[in-house]
Enzyme design. Structure first.
Site, short mmCIF file in Angstrom:
data_model
loop_
_atom_site.label_atom_id
_atom_site.label_comp_id
_atom_site.label_asym_id
_atom_site.label_seq_id
_atom_site.Cartn_x
_atom_site.Cartn_y
_atom_site.Cartn_z
CE1 TYR A 23 36.61 -8.64 15.63
CE2 TYR A 23 36.94 -8.47 13.15
CZ TYR A 23 36.24 -8.65 14.16
OH TYR A 23 34.90 -8.95 14.10
CG ASP A 30 31.65 -15.66 9.22
OD1 ASP A 30 31.90 -14.76 9.91
OD2 ASP A 30 32.42 -16.08 8.27
CD GLU A 87 37.08 -6.38 9.43
OE1 GLU A 87 36.07 -7.35 9.54
OE2 GLU A 87 37.74 -6.04 10.42
#
Length: 266
Positions: free
Chosen positions: A171, A56, A45
């Protein structure tokens, strides 16, 4: 068979490794990607740096800032992808990031450039499935997998919409929070993977908070893929231009653990 489907068809769960493009510099990413492959990563990725990476944690936020400070552009990221594809014709490469860099020039432009660069899939963190038409049709038209995220808060009513139009793999974000901060309890991961696999034939990869070989092995016993990002990005932040050898050594420990975990079950 696509590169992604081939990666998940191996006799062991796929080790999925994330790094930020252009970190620690625009010309440093290629050797780091090569080190990930050499260490045994099955899917890569490549993060597209963005000024407001809301999903994040501190490690990847810092990587985004380092990359942007180095002047990394979308053109640079696509060039990194193109060069990677020339060196590694069979290893899947996924771009992961946020909507603005992907759609600012138009979804069709982005999808076409991904196809030209040999990108296999795209994960867009902040385009929900309800807004699929802003990027999904263009990616699918170019033969690019749109990889969707499922989370602990994705309930049974919404899951079909998340899966509709998804491809490549699912995911599973194992914690309701930002990257790199904590790992979910193994029991909750097992329950979530079972629920997802009952709803889709797509492979299920689990990420967020996985750092050690032991954690990777535990997830590999129940999931089709194990995603590691923040721990790799921290190594890059710590070692800079000297990062590739450290990254390779770390990935080798994870790869060995993932492979051994599945053998225990066979």
């Amino acid at each position: 068979m696509t590169r992604l489907s081939a990666a998940f068809a191996k006799p062991h769960p796929a080790l999925v490794a994330f790094v930020t493009a252009g970190d620690p510099g625009r010309f440093a990413t290629g050797p780091i990607l090569d080190a990930l492959v050499a260490g045994g990563a099955d899917v890569l990725e490549l993060g597209m740096p963005f000024t407001d990476p809301m999903a994040d944690g501190p490690a990847i936020q810092a990587a985004n800032l380092r990359s942007l400070a180095a002047g990394t552009t979308t053109a640079d990221i696509l060039a990194i992808a193109t060069a990677f594809r020339e060196r590694h014709p069979t290893v899947p490469l996924v771009l992961m990031g946020y909507a603005n860099p992907m759609t600012v020039r138009g979804a069709d432009w982005f999808a076409d450039r991904c196809k030209e660069a040999g990108v296999d899939g795209v994960i867009c963190v902040d385009i929900p499935p309800e807004e699929d038409d802003s990027l999904g049709p263009a990616l699918r038209g170019a033969g690019i997998d749109l990889i969707r995220l499922a989370t602990p808060t994705t309930d049974a009513a919404r899951l079909p919409q998340v899966l509709d139009g998804a491809s490549g793999f699912v995911y599973y974000v194992s914690v309701a929070g930002i990257t790199g901060k904590q790992q979910a309890a193994q029991g909750s991961i097992e329950d979530a993977v079972a629920r997802l696999k009952a709803a889709t034939d797509l492979p299920v990869a689990v990420g967020f908070g996985i750092r050690t070989p032991e954690q990777a092995a535990a997830v590999a016993r129940v999931a089709d893929g194990v995603v590691v990002g923040s721990a790799i990005v921290e190594l890059i932040g710590r070692h800079g231009e000297d990062a590739p050898r450290h990254v390779r050594a770390y990935i080798e420990t994870l790869s060995s653990a993932v492979r051994a975990a599945r053998k225990e079950l066979s």
